[in-house]
Design a protein around this motif. Structure first.
Motif, mmCIF file in Angstrom:
data_model
loop_
_atom_site.group_PDB
_atom_site.id
_atom_site.type_symbol
_atom_site.label_atom_id
_atom_site.label_comp_id
_atom_site.label_asym_id
_atom_site.label_seq_id
_atom_site.Cartn_x
_atom_site.Cartn_y
_atom_site.Cartn_z
ATOM 1 N N ALA A 153 32.213 24.106 40.246
ATOM 2 C CA ALA A 153 32.947 23.271 40.466
ATOM 3 C C ALA A 153 34.465 22.821 40.269
ATOM 4 O O ALA A 153 34.489 23.233 38.677
ATOM 5 C CB ALA A 153 32.326 21.794 40.620
ATOM 6 N N HIS A 193 33.792 18.850 37.166
ATOM 7 C CA HIS A 193 32.308 18.859 36.685
ATOM 8 C C HIS A 193 31.935 17.319 36.720
ATOM 9 O O HIS A 193 30.714 17.087 36.868
ATOM 10 C CB HIS A 193 32.115 19.561 35.565
ATOM 11 C CG HIS A 193 32.541 20.887 35.930
ATOM 12 N ND1 HIS A 193 31.745 21.821 36.365
ATOM 13 C CD2 HIS A 193 33.743 21.901 35.317
ATOM 14 C CE1 HIS A 193 32.182 23.238 36.536
ATOM 15 N NE2 HIS A 193 33.394 22.975 36.065
ATOM 16 N N ALA A 199 31.436 16.033 40.082
ATOM 17 C CA ALA A 199 30.386 16.748 40.836
ATOM 18 C C ALA A 199 28.949 16.162 39.997
ATOM 19 O O ALA A 199 28.081 15.817 40.697
ATOM 20 C CB ALA A 199 30.414 18.037 40.428
ATOM 21 N N THR A 229 23.592 19.772 36.608
ATOM 22 C CA THR A 229 24.140 18.413 36.753
ATOM 23 C C THR A 229 23.241 17.463 35.741
ATOM 24 O O THR A 229 23.730 16.318 35.447
ATOM 25 C CB THR A 229 24.089 17.876 38.274
ATOM 26 O OG1 THR A 229 23.141 18.012 38.757
ATOM 27 C CG2 THR A 229 25.111 18.539 38.996
ATOM 28 N N THR A 254 29.003 23.189 36.575
ATOM 29 C CA THR A 254 27.975 23.211 37.692
ATOM 30 C C THR A 254 28.830 23.835 38.895
ATOM 31 O O THR A 254 29.892 23.756 39.013
ATOM 32 C CB THR A 254 27.350 21.936 38.077
ATOM 33 O OG1 THR A 254 26.689 21.837 39.152
ATOM 34 C CG2 THR A 254 28.762 20.722 37.879
ATOM 35 N N GLY A 312 28.159 22.375 41.427
ATOM 36 C CA GLY A 312 28.129 20.970 42.296
ATOM 37 C C GLY A 312 27.141 20.467 42.999
ATOM 38 O O GLY A 312 27.074 19.543 43.878
ATOM 39 N N PRO A 343 26.133 15.842 47.427
ATOM 40 C CA PRO A 343 26.213 17.470 47.380
ATOM 41 C C PRO A 343 24.872 17.942 47.804
ATOM 42 O O PRO A 343 23.866 17.248 48.325
ATOM 43 C CB PRO A 343 26.025 17.868 45.747
ATOM 44 C CG PRO A 343 25.557 16.614 45.119
ATOM 45 C CD PRO A 343 25.857 15.371 46.004
#
Length: 173
Positions: A10, A13, A16, A47, A54, A56, A102
């Motif tokens: 991502a 981050h 996300a 995450t 990540t 995401g 997400p």
């Protein structure tokens, strides 16, 4: 699910992670309402780990007692699409919701089963910033590369982390 051909981290981050945490709070409440009372719903994946890069998405593991697996699987199957790119066994099933932002992935595992590992991997990362740095380096090295290559490298990394964690817990006994 149609997997992307390339792995990408991502661009932001923190955003996300915040989006994943909001979705987890909402999904946790929804899942607790439809699953057997013995289920444990945990935020897993990058995450869920401070400082971890990540792509995401949000990953959740639902851990159940063996006798509740069928009921939990039926409840999840009624609400979510099966992750067709994942295996399915008598102790593991994977689901997803591509419409969520997400993207949402849910792994259902029997507590103590062969694939009841997701929470252990996250715990190992949370306990060791060096592991997070190594995992981040793996992700950076694979950014823009083949998703298959990234997944193979990630699987090897996870296997090694869990093997080391398992041997360390045996040594502590």
């Amino acid at each position: 699910m149609t997997l992307p051909e390339r792995f990408h981290v991502a661009s932001d981050h923190q955003l996300a992670r915040e989006a994943a945490e909001r979705l987890f709070a909402s999904m946790q409440a929804q899942l607790v309402a439809i699953l057997p009372a013995t289920c444990e719903v945990l935020h897993i994946g990058a995450t869920a780990v401070p400082g971890c890069l990540t792509k995401g998405d949000l990953d959740i593991v639902v851990r159940v007692e063996r006798e509740d697996f069928a009921a939990a699987e039926a409840a999840l199957a009624a609400r979510f699409a099966r992750n067709s790119g994942s295996i399915q066994t008598e102790a593991f099933a994977a689901f997803e919701d591509e419409a969520c932002t997400p993207h949402l992935g849910i792994q259902l595992t029997v507590k103590g089963g062969e694939l009841d590992i997701f929470h252990r991997f996250v715990a190992a990362l949370r306990a060791d910033p060096v592991l997070v740095s190594r995992y981040n380096a793996l992700k950076i090295a694979h950014d823009g590369q083949s998703m298959d290559d990234y997944r193979a490298a990630k699987d090897a990394f996870v296997t090694n982390v869990l093997r080391l964690a398992s041997s360390e817990s045996r040594d502590e006994r």
